[in-house]
Design an enzyme around this catalytic site. Structure first.
Site, PDB file in Angstrom:
ATOM      1  N   ASN A 118       0.842  -1.198   0.000  1.00 45.94           N
ATOM      2  CA  ASN A 118       0.000   0.000   0.000  1.00 45.94           C
ATOM      3  C   ASN A 118       0.873   1.242   0.000  1.00 45.94           C
ATOM      4  OD1 ASN A 118      -2.621   1.253   0.180  1.00 45.94           O
ATOM      5  ND2 ASN A 118      -2.170   1.729   2.299  1.00 45.94           N
ATOM      6  N   TYR A 151       3.033  10.240 -11.346  1.00 45.01           N
ATOM      7  CA  TYR A 151       2.366   9.403 -10.350  1.00 45.01           C
ATOM      8  C   TYR A 151       1.461   8.384 -11.041  1.00 45.01           C
ATOM      9  CZ  TYR A 151      -0.741   8.084  -6.504  1.00 45.01           C
ATOM     10  OH  TYR A 151      -1.480   7.376  -5.577  1.00 45.01           O
ATOM     11  N   LYS A 193       1.541   4.139 -11.028  1.00 41.74           N
ATOM     12  CA  LYS A 193       0.392   3.327 -10.614  1.00 41.74           C
ATOM     13  C   LYS A 193      -0.129   2.465 -11.766  1.00 41.74           C
ATOM     14  CE  LYS A 193       0.123   4.470  -6.308  1.00 41.74           C
ATOM     15  NZ  LYS A 193       0.254   3.459  -5.230  1.00 41.74           N
TER      16      LYS A 193
END
Length: 361
Positions: free
Chosen positions: A196, A261, A265
């Site tokens: 996470n 970012y 991801k």
């Protein structure tokens, strides 16, 4: 009574923790840190002085891991005393360190300047940050001005090395492997890995600095890969397991303010499918793709807007469910993917976005 009714009575009067509390509360200049909190909205859940207390005492006694400090706030009397029973979680500690790394480096050297003016420091591990001695202290434990300056320079160099290590991309994946090794040592097996990890630096494609890209890649990608590499042999030996990767809606859609970012991801989704292809080992791998989650990172984003309340209301209005996700919403999805109820679910994305992708306008 097995223990005194007041936490203040648990420690002797000359305990180091009391000195650290007095030093941080009454002596150290925390202006560089306090100046970054300019509005009541968006304030940290734990006061900056409390956090500096814990970090100063932790570094003085060799407890540097944010997870270790969190545990100490429950198990160790001195840490509980310094935290006044509050017990910050490791995420808050780690983010406080990262946010104020430069300021903390200066704060940790302030005690040396104080000791320099008084002409004495106590030797041992505490000498890294200095401490006051009684007037009848042994002359063998006093330091000359020259020696004290040398010690100060040595400590400043050591702090610079720690700063460089914390900023280095290698630090992120080293921590990831360290956590897996610690879990295996304590439990002998790992059935579930939930990676996470997230570092988010705002900036358009041309404005994003190479150092920011390296940092996001180090945490969001490389650290996750190292954690997977470390845990797969143990899962294989145990007959299987579940690997859960927190990706993001920005790995599916685009955001001009967060292109790097989103790239990290999106790469997690590809990594998920590669791991899931090894299903013969009964190791499942899935991603969770959340929208905005009401966490410290998102609250910090709102706090830096000209009107935090209006910025939050604007974002919430985009969601059909009318709110941001709570951490519990994401945890519920992770629990499902970790459970036997998801025994035949692998190589897929579980979108937890409050219906955001369901609407066009």
């Amino acid at each position: 009574m097995l223990l005194p009714p007041s936490l203040d009575e648990w420690l002797p009067q000359d305990h180091l923790a009391r000195f650290v509390a007095e030093l941080v509360d009454e002596v150290l200049d925390l202006a560089p840190i306090l100046a970054s909190y300019t509005e009541r909205r968006g304030f940290p859940p734990y006061g900056p002085r409390l956090m500096v207390r814990l970090l100063t005492y932790g570094y003085t006694t060799g407890v540097r891991s944010s997870r270790a400090i969190e545990r100490k706030c429950t198990d160790d009397v001195a840490f509980r005393y310094l935290a006044a029973g509050a017990g910050p979680d490791y995420r808050s500690i780690s983010r406080f360190q990262a946010r104020h790394l430069d300021a903390l480096a200066g704060i940790f050297t302030q005690p040396l300047h104080l000791a320099q003016s008084s002409g004495m420091v106590k030797m041992g591990r505490v000498a890294l940050y200095g401490t006051k001695l009684e007037a009848n202290a042994s002359k063998h434990k006093a330091m000359s001005y020259t020696r004290l300056v040398d010690k100060e320079q040595h400590v400043e160099a050591e702090i610079a090395e720690l700063q460089a290590a914390a900023a280095s991309p290698a630090w992120a994946w080293a921590v990831a492997r360290e956590m897996i090794d610690a879990a295996l040592a304590a439990l002998d097996r790992v059935d579930v890995l939930h990676a996470n990890a997230a570092v988010q630096v705002m900036g358009g494609l041309e404005a994003t600095e190479p150092a920011h890209w390296d940092r996001m890649y180090a945490v969001n990608q490389r650290a996750v890969a190292e954690a997977i590499r470390a845990v797969v042999p143990a899962m294989r030996s145990a007959g299987g397991g579940s690997i859960i990767l927190t990706a993001s809606l920005l790995g599916i859609t685009g955001d001009p303010d967060l292109p790097m970012y989103g790239a990290t991801k999106g790469a997690l989704r590809a990594r998920c499918r590669s791991v899931a292809a090894h299903g013969v080992d009964n190791i499942r791998c899935n991603t969770i793709c959340p929208g905005d989650v009401d966490t410290e990172m998102v609250r910090e984003f709102f706090a830096h807007r000209p009107d935090p309340d209006a910025a939050r209301a604007e974002i919430e209005a985009r969601y059909p469910l009318g709110r941001l996700a709570s951490p519990a919403d994401i945890a519920g999805a992770a629990l499902f993917l970790a459970s036997d109820d998801a025994a035949y679910v692998t190589g897929t994305d579980l979108v937890v976005d409050g219906g955001l992708l369901a609407r066009i306008y």
